[in-house]
Design a protein around this motif. Structure first.
Motif, PDB file in Angstrom:
ATOM      1  N   ALA A  89       0.844  -1.213   0.000  1.00  0.00           N
ATOM      2  CA  ALA A  89       0.000   0.000   0.000  1.00  0.00           C
ATOM      3  C   ALA A  89       0.873   1.255   0.000  1.00  0.00           C
ATOM      4  N   VAL A  90       2.037   1.188   0.660  1.00  0.00           N
ATOM      5  CA  VAL A  90       2.963   2.332   0.605  1.00  0.00           C
ATOM      6  C   VAL A  90       3.409   2.531  -0.857  1.00  0.00           C
ATOM      7  N   GLY A  91       3.690   1.423  -1.536  1.00  0.00           N
ATOM      8  CA  GLY A  91       4.061   1.497  -2.961  1.00  0.00           C
ATOM      9  C   GLY A  91       2.949   2.152  -3.769  1.00  0.00           C
ATOM     10  N   ASP A  92       1.687   1.777  -3.501  1.00  0.00           N
ATOM     11  CA  ASP A  92       0.552   2.371  -4.228  1.00  0.00           C
ATOM     12  C   ASP A  92       0.471   3.868  -3.945  1.00  0.00           C
ATOM     13  N   ALA A  93       0.649   4.228  -2.653  1.00  0.00           N
ATOM     14  CA  ALA A  93       0.549   5.647  -2.273  1.00  0.00           C
ATOM     15  C   ALA A  93       1.638   6.459  -2.963  1.00  0.00           C
ATOM     16  N   PRO A 240       1.983  18.756   4.890  1.00  0.00           N
ATOM     17  CA  PRO A 240       0.522  18.731   5.084  1.00  0.00           C
ATOM     18  C   PRO A 240      -0.096  17.744   4.092  1.00  0.00           C
ATOM     19  N   GLY A 241      -0.962  16.870   4.578  1.00  0.00           N
ATOM     20  CA  GLY A 241      -1.594  15.878   3.699  1.00  0.00           C
ATOM     21  C   GLY A 241      -0.747  14.628   3.501  1.00  0.00           C
ATOM     22  N   GLY A 242       0.467  14.605   4.055  1.00  0.00           N
ATOM     23  CA  GLY A 242       1.336  13.416   3.936  1.00  0.00           C
ATOM     24  C   GLY A 242       0.779  12.256   4.750  1.00  0.00           C
ATOM     25  N   LEU A 243       1.370  11.074   4.552  1.00  0.00           N
ATOM     26  CA  LEU A 243       0.823   9.871   5.195  1.00  0.00           C
ATOM     27  C   LEU A 243       1.742   9.338   6.285  1.00  0.00           C
ATOM     28  N   LEU A 244       1.129   8.932   7.397  1.00  0.00           N
ATOM     29  CA  LEU A 244       1.855   8.289   8.502  1.00  0.00           C
ATOM     30  C   LEU A 244       1.420   6.826   8.565  1.00  0.00           C
ATOM     31  N   VAL A 245       2.399   5.939   8.644  1.00  0.00           N
ATOM     32  CA  VAL A 245       2.109   4.507   8.694  1.00  0.00           C
ATOM     33  C   VAL A 245       2.619   3.967  10.025  1.00  0.00           C
ATOM     34  N   SER A 262      -6.759   7.964   7.178  1.00  0.00           N
ATOM     35  CA  SER A 262      -6.865   8.267   5.751  1.00  0.00           C
ATOM     36  C   SER A 262      -8.066   7.527   5.178  1.00  0.00           C
ATOM     37  N   GLU A 263      -8.853   8.224   4.372  1.00  0.00           N
ATOM     38  CA  GLU A 263      -9.996   7.542   3.744  1.00  0.00           C
ATOM     39  C   GLU A 263      -9.522   6.733   2.555  1.00  0.00           C
ATOM     40  N   ARG A 264      -8.451   7.190   1.923  1.00  0.00           N
ATOM     41  CA  ARG A 264      -7.970   6.545   0.689  1.00  0.00           C
ATOM     42  C   ARG A 264      -7.160   5.281   1.011  1.00  0.00           C
ATOM     43  N   PHE A 265      -6.298   5.354   2.027  1.00  0.00           N
ATOM     44  CA  PHE A 265      -5.429   4.209   2.341  1.00  0.00           C
ATOM     45  C   PHE A 265      -5.755   3.697   3.739  1.00  0.00           C
TER      46      PHE A 265
END
Ligand SMILES: C[S@@+](CC[C@H](N)C(=O)[O-])C[C@H]1O[C@@H](n2cnc3c(N)ncnc32)[C@H](O)[C@@H]1O
Length: 285
Positions: A89-93, A240-245, A262-265
């Motif tokens: 999923a990180v690859g997809d993002a 801003p808007g970046g992703l935290l895993v 996140s709604e997308r991931f």
């Protein structure tokens, strides 16, 4: 006569040293881990128990011995492609972000990277998805508190057991060379990751902003207050808007306002985007 057993007070002092240096807490029901993890140091120094080790720590004012003790107590459990679906999923993002950002390299931070399997897995994944070179290749910064773990990460050397945990034969043959009984990552893989020492509870974030931060299986043993501090550090480092895993057992919910699911991931958290009102107010004041 068997050596006298370590006292609870010695265990508490060592647990306090660990918390002071790393933020990591050891629950009372896991205190046995202290003695098990420190056995090699006791043996090497000819010490009978943790009380004798504490006496040496006091005499040395912690110093290098303190570093060694903390290092031995850190949980450095990791593996290649740990929770493979999450890394996919990180690859997809990253692929999706690339469509929006084409004039610079994306930046990824693997915080608490242990012996390097997580960032090296990402580097393999990106290269295999055609994002291995030039502007397409995300910059990967990988940090950990432990100098020993980082030295191992930089060496790229892994035992057969470590390699077999999560790495299919095809990847092993593409990215590693066999050396004695071990496997060594090719220069072309290790060069894709910048390893640096960094303490999440004491240091400012590495410079520059990141598009994605992975901080998996690090927060579990922090107190709620320490977790909040670490979320502040992560928030200061993310766009801003970046992703935290986070790891499977970790969440931001109820712990910070800087990130929301996140709604997308699914399972990822999105960094807050300052509202127009807030950013105007900040610019004015
Ligand atoms: C269980 S490992 C997780 C490794 C990897 N993220 C994964 O999920 O496979 C936790 C790592 O966090 C590191 N760590 C613990 N406290 C830290 C701190 N205060 N600052 C930076 N790293 C820390 C440990 O040294 C260890 O390598």
């Amino acid at each position: 006569m068997p050596p006298p057993q370590s006292t609870a007070s010695a265990m508490n002092m060592i647990a306090a040293l660990l918390e002071q240096r790393s933020g990591q807490q050891i629950a009372a029901n896991r205190a046995w881990r202290i003695e098990t993890a420190l056995k090699p140091i006791l043996r090497e120094r000819g010490l009978a128990n943790l009380d004798e080790l504490v006496a040496q720590l006091v005499a040395a004012r912690s110093g290098e011995l303190g570093d060694q003790v903390v290092d031995a107590l850190l949980n450095q459990e990791t593996s290649f492609f740990r929770d493979a679906a999450v890394l996919d999923a990180v690859g997809d993002a990253v692929q999706e972000m690339r469509h929006q950002v084409s004039d610079r390299r994306l930046r990824i931070w693997s915080a608490g990277c242990s012996t390097g399997q997580e960032p090296l897995s990402l580097a393999m994944l990106f290269a295999e998805r055609g994002m291995g070179d030039g502007l397409c290749a995300p910059e990967i910064v990988a940090t950990d508190l432990s100098p020993a773990a980082l030295a191992r990460a930089r060496s790229g050397k892994f035992s057969q057991f470590e390699i077999q945990r999560g790495l299919p034969v095809r990847r092993m043959m593409t990215w590693f060379d066999s050396q004695g009984g071990d496997w060594v990552a090719k220069h072309d893989l290790v060069r894709r990751v910048q390893f640096r020492q960094h303490n999440l509870t004491a240091d400012p974030a590495p410079p520059g902003k990141f598009d994605i931060i992975l901080c998996r299986n690090v927060l579990l043993y922090f107190s709620p207050a320490m977790r909040r501090t670490v979320f502040d550090v992560l928030s200061s480092a993310i766009r801003p808007g970046g992703l935290l895993v986070l790891g499977a057992g970790e969440t931001v919910i109820g712990q910070t306002e800087h990130f929301t699911p996140s709604e997308r991931f699914r399972g990822f958290y999105r960094a807050a985007i300052p509202s127009l009102h807030t950013s105007r107010a900040a610019a004015a004041g």
